[in-house]
Design a protein around this motif. Structure first.
Motif, PDB file in Angstrom:
ATOM      1  N   ARG A   1      53.077  36.113  38.754  1.00  0.00           N
ATOM      2  CA  ARG A   1      53.851  35.259  38.156  1.00  0.00           C
ATOM      3  C   ARG A   1      52.695  35.636  36.593  1.00  0.00           C
ATOM      4  O   ARG A   1      52.126  35.548  36.302  1.00  0.00           O
ATOM      5  CB  ARG A   1      53.507  34.241  38.258  1.00  0.00           C
ATOM      6  N   PRO A   2      54.577  35.522  35.969  1.00  0.00           N
ATOM      7  CA  PRO A   2      54.053  35.467  34.381  1.00  0.00           C
ATOM      8  C   PRO A   2      53.440  33.885  34.037  1.00  0.00           C
ATOM      9  O   PRO A   2      53.581  33.158  34.668  1.00  0.00           O
ATOM     10  CB  PRO A   2      55.241  35.680  33.631  1.00  0.00           C
ATOM     11  N   SER A   3      52.197  34.050  32.680  1.00  0.00           N
ATOM     12  CA  SER A   3      51.620  33.034  32.371  1.00  0.00           C
ATOM     13  C   SER A   3      52.839  32.097  31.387  1.00  0.00           C
ATOM     14  O   SER A   3      53.949  32.686  31.728  1.00  0.00           O
ATOM     15  CB  SER A   3      50.551  33.447  31.240  1.00  0.00           C
ATOM     16  N   THR A   4      51.827  30.477  30.780  1.00  0.00           N
ATOM     17  CA  THR A   4      52.557  29.920  29.432  1.00  0.00           C
ATOM     18  C   THR A   4      52.712  31.154  28.801  1.00  0.00           C
ATOM     19  O   THR A   4      52.102  31.827  28.406  1.00  0.00           O
ATOM     20  CB  THR A   4      52.808  29.061  30.300  1.00  0.00           C
ATOM     21  N   THR A   5      54.064  30.382  27.715  1.00  0.00           N
ATOM     22  CA  THR A   5      54.304  31.419  26.702  1.00  0.00           C
ATOM     23  C   THR A   5      52.843  31.205  25.683  1.00  0.00           C
ATOM     24  O   THR A   5      51.856  31.985  25.727  1.00  0.00           O
ATOM     25  CB  THR A   5      55.045  30.890  25.928  1.00  0.00           C
ATOM     26  N   ALA A   6      52.067  29.757  25.519  1.00  0.00           N
ATOM     27  CA  ALA A   6      51.334  29.584  25.405  1.00  0.00           C
ATOM     28  C   ALA A   6      49.750  30.305  25.885  1.00  0.00           C
ATOM     29  O   ALA A   6      48.984  30.599  24.882  1.00  0.00           O
ATOM     30  CB  ALA A   6      50.798  27.712  25.224  1.00  0.00           C
ATOM     31  N   HIS A   7      49.580  30.802  27.028  1.00  0.00           N
ATOM     32  CA  HIS A   7      48.440  30.696  27.296  1.00  0.00           C
ATOM     33  C   HIS A   7      48.247  32.507  27.289  1.00  0.00           C
ATOM     34  O   HIS A   7      47.655  33.181  26.965  1.00  0.00           O
ATOM     35  CB  HIS A   7      48.333  30.955  28.368  1.00  0.00           C
ATOM     36  N   PHE A   8      49.326  33.030  27.301  1.00  0.00           N
ATOM     37  CA  PHE A   8      50.228  34.543  26.644  1.00  0.00           C
ATOM     38  C   PHE A   8      49.543  34.882  25.174  1.00  0.00           C
ATOM     39  O   PHE A   8      48.779  35.822  24.921  1.00  0.00           O
ATOM     40  CB  PHE A   8      51.577  34.983  26.420  1.00  0.00           C
ATOM     41  N   ARG A   9      49.680  34.026  24.658  1.00  0.00           N
ATOM     42  CA  ARG A   9      49.307  33.965  22.865  1.00  0.00           C
ATOM     43  C   ARG A   9      47.621  33.292  22.363  1.00  0.00           C
ATOM     44  O   ARG A   9      46.952  34.781  22.147  1.00  0.00           O
ATOM     45  CB  ARG A   9      50.230  33.102  21.949  1.00  0.00           C
ATOM     46  N   ASN A  10      46.983  32.682  23.691  1.00  0.00           N
ATOM     47  CA  ASN A  10      45.978  32.569  23.903  1.00  0.00           C
ATOM     48  C   ASN A  10      44.898  33.955  23.699  1.00  0.00           C
ATOM     49  O   ASN A  10      44.098  34.324  23.834  1.00  0.00           O
ATOM     50  CB  ASN A  10      45.178  31.326  24.366  1.00  0.00           C
ATOM     51  N   GLN A  11      45.735  34.975  24.486  1.00  0.00           N
ATOM     52  CA  GLN A  11      45.338  36.102  25.602  1.00  0.00           C
ATOM     53  C   GLN A  11      45.154  37.208  24.644  1.00  0.00           C
ATOM     54  O   GLN A  11      44.797  38.282  24.980  1.00  0.00           O
ATOM     55  CB  GLN A  11      45.863  36.550  26.661  1.00  0.00           C
ATOM     56  N   ARG A  12      46.230  36.897  23.257  1.00  0.00           N
ATOM     57  CA  ARG A  12      46.389  38.725  22.318  1.00  0.00           C
ATOM     58  C   ARG A  12      44.375  39.454  22.104  1.00  0.00           C
ATOM     59  O   ARG A  12      44.374  39.998  21.958  1.00  0.00           O
ATOM     60  CB  ARG A  12      46.766  38.285  21.373  1.00  0.00           C
ATOM     61  N   VAL A  13      44.249  38.137  21.400  1.00  0.00           N
ATOM     62  CA  VAL A  13      42.651  39.145  21.364  1.00  0.00           C
ATOM     63  C   VAL A  13      41.585  38.892  22.288  1.00  0.00           C
ATOM     64  O   VAL A  13      40.660  40.043  22.300  1.00  0.00           O
ATOM     65  CB  VAL A  13      41.836  37.565  19.958  1.00  0.00           C
ATOM     66  N   ARG A  14      41.812  37.984  23.229  1.00  0.00           N
ATOM     67  CA  ARG A  14      40.794  38.657  24.492  1.00  0.00           C
ATOM     68  C   ARG A  14      40.744  39.802  25.098  1.00  0.00           C
ATOM     69  O   ARG A  14      39.931  40.616  24.899  1.00  0.00           O
ATOM     70  CB  ARG A  14      41.033  37.011  24.796  1.00  0.00           C
ATOM     71  N   GLN A  15      42.222  39.907  24.825  1.00  0.00           N
ATOM     72  CA  GLN A  15      42.694  41.511  25.762  1.00  0.00           C
ATOM     73  C   GLN A  15      42.418  42.385  24.762  1.00  0.00           C
ATOM     74  O   GLN A  15      41.871  43.482  25.177  1.00  0.00           O
ATOM     75  CB  GLN A  15      43.868  41.379  26.054  1.00  0.00           C
ATOM     76  N   ALA A  16      42.829  42.176  23.189  1.00  0.00           N
ATOM     77  CA  ALA A  16      41.668  43.447  22.817  1.00  0.00           C
ATOM     78  C   ALA A  16      40.297  43.780  22.469  1.00  0.00           C
ATOM     79  O   ALA A  16      39.665  44.593  22.253  1.00  0.00           O
ATOM     80  CB  ALA A  16      42.507  43.088  21.476  1.00  0.00           C
ATOM     81  N   TYR A  17      39.549  42.535  22.902  1.00  0.00           N
ATOM     82  CA  TYR A  17      37.951  42.701  22.582  1.00  0.00           C
ATOM     83  C   TYR A  17      37.799  43.138  24.068  1.00  0.00           C
ATOM     84  O   TYR A  17      36.764  44.061  24.094  1.00  0.00           O
ATOM     85  CB  TYR A  17      37.902  40.855  22.917  1.00  0.00           C
ATOM     86  N   ASP A  18      38.683  43.711  25.173  1.00  0.00           N
ATOM     87  CA  ASP A  18      38.039  44.056  26.508  1.00  0.00           C
ATOM     88  C   ASP A  18      38.273  45.540  25.619  1.00  0.00           C
ATOM     89  O   ASP A  18      37.100  46.215  26.794  1.00  0.00           O
ATOM     90  CB  ASP A  18      39.185  44.034  27.250  1.00  0.00           C
ATOM     91  N   GLU A  19      38.407  46.225  24.753  1.00  0.00           N
ATOM     92  CA  GLU A  19      37.988  47.266  24.290  1.00  0.00           C
ATOM     93  C   GLU A  19      37.275  47.709  24.047  1.00  0.00           C
ATOM     94  O   GLU A  19      36.637  48.730  23.158  1.00  0.00           O
ATOM     95  CB  GLU A  19      39.537  48.195  23.668  1.00  0.00           C
ATOM     96  N   LEU A  20      36.222  46.803  23.495  1.00  0.00           N
ATOM     97  CA  LEU A  20      34.495  46.946  23.040  1.00  0.00           C
ATOM     98  C   LEU A  20      34.250  47.845  24.826  1.00  0.00           C
ATOM     99  O   LEU A  20      32.723  49.008  23.739  1.00  0.00           O
ATOM    100  CB  LEU A  20      34.043  45.632  22.582  1.00  0.00           C
ATOM    101  N   ALA A  21      34.817  48.100  25.708  1.00  0.00           N
ATOM    102  CA  ALA A  21      33.429  48.734  26.701  1.00  0.00           C
ATOM    103  C   ALA A  21      34.330  50.203  26.753  1.00  0.00           C
ATOM    104  O   ALA A  21      33.959  50.806  27.490  1.00  0.00           O
ATOM    105  CB  ALA A  21      34.583  47.577  27.922  1.00  0.00           C
ATOM    106  N   ARG A  22      35.346  50.249  26.172  1.00  0.00           N
ATOM    107  CA  ARG A  22      35.899  51.389  25.890  1.00  0.00           C
ATOM    108  C   ARG A  22      36.266  51.923  24.420  1.00  0.00           C
ATOM    109  O   ARG A  22      37.044  52.123  23.980  1.00  0.00           O
ATOM    110  CB  ARG A  22      37.314  51.713  26.761  1.00  0.00           C
ATOM    111  N   PRO A  23      34.652  53.026  23.848  1.00  0.00           N
ATOM    112  CA  PRO A  23      34.556  52.452  22.225  1.00  0.00           C
ATOM    113  C   PRO A  23      35.790  53.957  21.944  1.00  0.00           C
ATOM    114  O   PRO A  23      36.790  53.032  20.434  1.00  0.00           O
ATOM    115  CB  PRO A  23      33.411  53.185  21.878  1.00  0.00           C
ATOM    116  N   HIS A  24      36.639  54.611  22.742  1.00  0.00           N
ATOM    117  CA  HIS A  24      37.156  55.483  21.828  1.00  0.00           C
ATOM    118  C   HIS A  24      38.355  55.277  21.774  1.00  0.00           C
ATOM    119  O   HIS A  24      39.089  55.502  20.994  1.00  0.00           O
ATOM    120  CB  HIS A  24      36.894  56.531  22.975  1.00  0.00           C
TER     121      HIS A  24
END
Length: 330
Positions: A204-227
Motif C-alpha cells: 500500500r502506498p504511503s501518504t504524500t507527506a510521508h513520501f516527501r519525508n523519505q526522500r533524503v532518508r532513501q538517498a542516505y541508504d546509499e552511504l552503505a553502497r559507495p559506488h
C-alpha cells in the motif's frame, strides 16, 4: 463401497512464522485488522511486535490478540524496527520466517512460493509493487524498476531461515538500511540470498507527506553502497555542466536512457503483469530527485552527524561486507 471424503474447503495453514514489527502513534486497527485475521488463517503463526505507546498498544491488543501473538519488543534499538524483528524471530516457532512492514499485503500463493524458495536459500528478497497508484507511488515505482536492473529492488519484506539468523546472533540495530544489514549479516555467516524478481507482493502506498519525508532518508541508504552513491553524486554536476554548455540534446539522451533502463527492469521476470506501461516514463523524474537528495544525504552525514530517525539520528546506513565478514570470522 466407501465414498471418498470431500475436499477440505480451507487449505491447511502454512508452517510459517509471519512477523510484523510496528510502532504507531495512532491505532492501526482499521488498516490492519482485516488483513491480520485473513493472514492468521493462512499461516500457522502471526507475531505482531508492537513498540507503540501504551494506549495504542492496548487498542491493538483488544483488536488483534484473539488471532495473533501480540508482543512488546524485548530489545530496544536505535532503529526500532530491528528490535521488533529480533524479538519476533526469537519468539517464532517455525524455521521459515516472513518479515513484513505494515503496508505489505501477502496472499497465500505468494507465501507458498516464498516457502519453496526458502528450501533453496537462507534469505529471499521478493519484489514489492504499489496498489493503488497515486502520483508519488508512480514516482517511487521508477526507483524499483531501475533497481531491478542493478542488483534487485529492496522491498518492505524478506523471507529467511530462523536457524541461520540465530547462528548470526542477530544484526546491528543502529543502522538505517536495516534490510541490507540483515541480508549482509546472513551472507557473512555463509547464508545464500535469492533475489526473487518474479515474486510480486503488493504494498500500500504511503501518504504524500510521508513520501516527501523519505526522500533524503532513501538517498542516505546509499552511504552503505559507495559506488552507487558516487554515481548518484555525479549526476548533478554533469547536468549543470551540460546545461551551461547548452547541450540539451545530451541531457535529453540521458533522460531517454533512464527510461530505457527502467523499461528493461519492467520487462524482467514477468514484471509487466504488475507495473503499468507508463511506469518507466517516471525514471527521469526520480533520477533528478536523486541527483539532489544524494548531496543532501552526504551533507546530512558530514554536517549533522546522521539522518533523523524518530527522536534521534542514525549515523550509519549499514555495515560493510568486509567488516561483517571479519567480525563473524572472529
Amino acid at each position: 463401497m466407501d465414498r471418498p471424503s470431500p475436499p477440505s474447503l480451507a487449505a491447511e495453514p502454512l508452517p510459517i512464522s509471519y512477523i510484523l514489527p510496528i510502532a504507531a502513534a495512532f491505532p492501526q486497527t482499521r488498516a490492519l485488522t482485516g488483513y491480520l485475521r485473513r493472514l492468521s488463517r493462512q499461516v500457522d503463526e502471526v507475531i505482531v511486535v508492537d513498540g507503540s505507546p501504551a494506549d495504542v498498544f492496548e487498542a491493538h491488543d483488544a483488536a488483534w490478540s484473539g488471532h495473533v501473538r501480540h508482543l512488546r519488543p524485548l530489545c530496544p534499538t536505535p532503529n526500532g524496527k530491528v528490535g521488533g524483528v529480533v524479538t519476533g524471530i526469537f519468539a517464532a516457532r517455525h524455521e521459515h520466517v516472513v518479515i513484513a512492514d505494515d503496508d505489505v499485503r501477502y496472499r497465500r500463493a505468494e507465501l507458498s512460493r516464498l516457502v519453496g524458495l526458502l528450501a533453496q536459500a537462507d534469505v529471499v528478497r521478493p519484489q514489492n509493487w504499489f496498489h493503488p497508484l497515486p502520483w508519488h507511488a508512480r514516482w517511487d515505482t521508477a526507483r524499483s524498476l531501475l533497481n531491478r536492473v542493478s542488483g534487485g529492488d529492496w522491498p518492505g519484506t524478506l523471507g529467511l531461515r530462523r536457524s541461520r539468523f540465530l547462528a548470526a546472533g542477530g544484526y546491528a540495530g543502529d543502522v538505517l538500511f536495516e534490510n541490507l544489514e540483515l541480508v549482509r549479516t546472513i551472507e557473512a555467516v555463509g547464508g545464500r540470498e535469492i533475489v526473487a524478481c518474479d515474486l510480486f507482493v503488493v504494498r500500500r502506498p504511503s501518504t504524500t507527506a510521508h513520501f516527501r519525508n523519505q526522500r533524503v532518508r532513501q538517498a542516505y541508504d546509499e552511504l552503505a553502497r559507495p559506488h552507487r552513491l558516487v554515481a548518484q553524486l555525479a549526476i548533478l554536476p554533469l547536468a549543470v555542466a551540460l546545461t551551461r554548455k547548452r547541450r540539451f540534446g545530451a541531457l535529453a539522451l540521458l533522460a531517454a536512457g533512464s527510461v530505457v533502463a527502467a523499461e528493461a527492469g519492467r520487462r524482467r521476470g514477468e514484471a509487466r503483469a504488475v507495473f503499468p506501461p507508463t511506469s518507466a516514463l517516471w525514471a527521469p523524474a526520480w533520477i533528478a530527485e536523486r541527483a539532489v537528495t544524494a548531496w543532501l544525504a552526504l551533507g546530512t552525514r558530514l554536517l549533522l552527524g546522521g539522518v533523523r530517525y524518530r527522536s534521534g539520528r542514525l549515523a550509519r546506513s549499514a555495515t560493510s561486507r568486509a567488516a561483517l565478514a571479519a567480525r563473524h570470522a572472529r
